[in-house]
Scaffold this active site. Structure first.
Site, PDB file in Angstrom:
ATOM      1  CE  LYS A  11      25.796   1.926  35.363  1.00 17.63           C
ATOM      2  NZ  LYS A  11      25.753   0.524  35.811  1.00 17.63           N
TER       3      LYS A  11
ATOM      4  CG  HIS B  63      20.360 -12.884  35.628  1.00 15.97           C
ATOM      5  ND1 HIS B  63      19.395 -12.028  36.118  1.00 15.97           N
ATOM      6  CD2 HIS B  63      21.235 -12.111  34.929  1.00 15.97           C
ATOM      7  CE1 HIS B  63      19.664 -10.787  35.722  1.00 15.97           C
ATOM      8  NE2 HIS B  63      20.782 -10.813  35.014  1.00 15.97           N
TER       9      HIS B  63
ATOM     10  NE  ARG C 277      22.010  -9.699  40.076  1.00 19.82           N
ATOM     11  CZ  ARG C 277      21.909  -8.984  38.962  1.00 19.82           C
ATOM     12  NH1 ARG C 277      21.663  -7.676  39.043  1.00 19.82           N
ATOM     13  NH2 ARG C 277      22.026  -9.546  37.773  1.00 19.82           N
TER      14      ARG C 277
ATOM     15  CG  ASN D  57      21.402  -2.703  38.840  1.00 14.26           C
ATOM     16  OD1 ASN D  57      22.484  -2.786  39.415  1.00 14.26           O
ATOM     17  ND2 ASN D  57      21.149  -3.339  37.708  1.00 14.26           N
TER      18      ASN D  57
ATOM     19  CG  HIS E 138      25.360  -5.796  38.684  1.00 12.70           C
ATOM     20  ND1 HIS E 138      24.502  -4.712  38.621  1.00 12.70           N
ATOM     21  CD2 HIS E 138      26.193  -5.683  37.624  1.00 12.70           C
ATOM     22  CE1 HIS E 138      24.800  -3.973  37.551  1.00 12.70           C
ATOM     23  NE2 HIS E 138      25.839  -4.541  36.937  1.00 12.70           N
TER      24      HIS E 138
ATOM     25  CG  ASP F 271      28.378  -5.779  33.827  1.00 12.63           C
ATOM     26  OD1 ASP F 271      27.781  -5.676  34.914  1.00 12.63           O
ATOM     27  OD2 ASP F 271      27.864  -5.470  32.739  1.00 12.63           O
TER      28      ASP F 271
END
Length: 439
Positions: free
Chosen positions: A147, A308, A64, A94, A62, A304
């Site tokens: 996905k 954050h 981002r 996402n 991810h 994965d």
């Protein structure tokens, strides 16, 4: 003969076994595995004492972007990948806004060419609104797969009901990738838990049956529609056994974290830095994951990578976001597992190069053979290093493996014949391109 690059004296991990070979590269592809001492090149690498692996692929990250550059971008995420020995990544949809339309796919494709250090494929997210268009969207340049989030995610990127999942499976032909936790079970049990409970409660809420039920439902729909499903981040012994019984329609990914950490120890040590979805489980499922790697039930091992901010990860459960950094650390951690005897270099090349190429239909990657892309990860299996937060390129600046000593380290990352990283330094930046997929 003259080549663009020659790699001499390395121990090469080929599809047919380890062998001493001298690799000649021309026009971004492997031209020979038997260059001679008389052959010349614009650049040469002496790989004496090193193993040469086919380029490592992290098929689940991810990055981002679009989103918050203070957390991650395509540039910083692919820089982290290159520093960690990864030559190709597949980026999840996402983001903010999500990658769900032809316009966003076109933007993503162009952005990769401007900012990436390694090659990038990207997923298109399935929504109820774009389901009729998925057959066309999955074949757009650079797209690795659809996905589906069948469990809680962000925005409108969730299709939790059987009818919605079936509609997705009937729109297109390529293998569909799933986050398979069961949303109904998650919501039914959510009221049993409250703020301030121990971090390990995360694995109690998102329990084994939550994951196993989601996977059973998805495979039933895959069988009904005849379309193959790839179950991402499989975390339970039950799922691994079940998927082995359905190999004709299903494949499996396991994460490096589920092969390295387990509860309750990880929660006691790391707190919120152990919180991810699906959760880290107990030693029973850790052992089951390793059995599945050894007996061939696992097709792909990924990270994965989902950064954050550190202050958010330190919040009390359940207010800490789920997701861990990992693209920069997956190769050294997996090399340490090789040195510990848990798998061979040959099997590592299978689950992090040939396996992703097979599952996602990459015609020119995943194999050290003439004609394939000249993607290589050079590693020193004897190097002892300590993973630390200050090595991490991701702006979030932390890793759950901070302080971990590993045996085995990536020395160079080569993408289509370009030396991107050598000796912990980006030496040829911005070499990444969108990946080309077949089928």
């Amino acid at each position: 003969m003259h080549y663009d690059l020659i790699i001499r004296n390395g121990r090469c991990v080929t599809p047919w076994g380890e062998q001493d070979a001298t690799i000649g590269v021309r026009d971004g592809r492997i031209a020979t595995l038997s260059a001679t001492i008389e052959d010349e090149a614009d650049r040469e690498i002496d790989a004496k004492g090193l193993h040469v692996l086919p380029g490592m692929i992290d098929a689940h990250v991810h990055l981002r972007e679009p989103g918050n550059a203070a957390i991650e971008t395509l540039e910083t995420g692919t820089r982290a990948a290159a520093l960690g020995g990864v030559t190709t990544v597949f980026d999840m949809p996402n983001t903010n806004p999500s990658i769900v339309s032809a316009e966003m796919l076109e933007w993503k494709y162009g952005r990769i060419g401007e900012t990436a250090h390694v090659d990038v494929g990207f997923y298109v997210g399935a929504t109820r609104e774009n389901t009729p268009a998925l057959a066309a969207l999955e074949r757009a340049p650079g797209v690795c797969a659809i996905k589906v989030f069948a469990g809680s995610s962000t925005g409108d990127l969730m299709i939790e009901d059987d009818a919605g999942i079936e509609a997705v499976m009937r729109s297109g032909t390529r293998r569909v990738c799933f986050h398979s936790e069961d949303e109904y079970r998650l919501q039914e049990r959510k009221g049993q838990f409250h703020e301030g409970q121990p971090y390990e409660t995360h694995a109690v809420w998102r329990d084994v049956e939550c994951a196993f039920l989601g996977t059973r439902r998805i495979i039933s729909i895959a069988r009904k529609t005849g379309r193959p499903a790839h179950i991402l981040h499989v975390s339970t012994a039950e799922e691994l056994d079940y998927l082995a019984e359905n190999r004709d329609i299903a494949s499996a990914e396991v994460l490096v974290n589920h092969l390295t950490q387990y509860g309750p120890d990880c929660y006691e040590k790391l707190g919120g830095l152990a919180v991810m979805n699906p959760p880290l489980r107990d030693r029973t499922h850790y052992d089951a994951a390793w059995r599945a790697v050894r007996d061939g039930r696992v097709d792909v091992v990924s990270s994965d990578h989902a950064p954050h901010p550190l202050d958010a990860k330190k919040r009390a459960w359940p207010n800490c976001p789920a997701g861990l950094t990992g693209v920069q650390t997956i190769v050294p951690v997996m090399l340490d597992h090789v040195n510990a005897g848990r798998l061979s270099l040959q099997r590592l090349a299978d689950v992090m190069s040939a396996g992703p190429a097979r599952i996602y239909n990459l015609p020119n990657k995943g194999r050290m053979a003439v004609g394939f892309d000249a993607d290589f990860t050079l590693v020193d299996m004897g190097a002892r290093r300590r993973i630390t937060n200050d090595w991490i390129a991701t702006p979030a600046g932390w890793t759950p493996f901070d302080g971990t000593e590993v045996n085995g380290w990536p020395i160079a990352t080569i993408v289509r014949g370009q030396i991107v990283m050598q000796d912990d330094t980006i030496v040829t930046p911005l070499q990444g391109r969108p990946v080309r997929f077949a089928g």
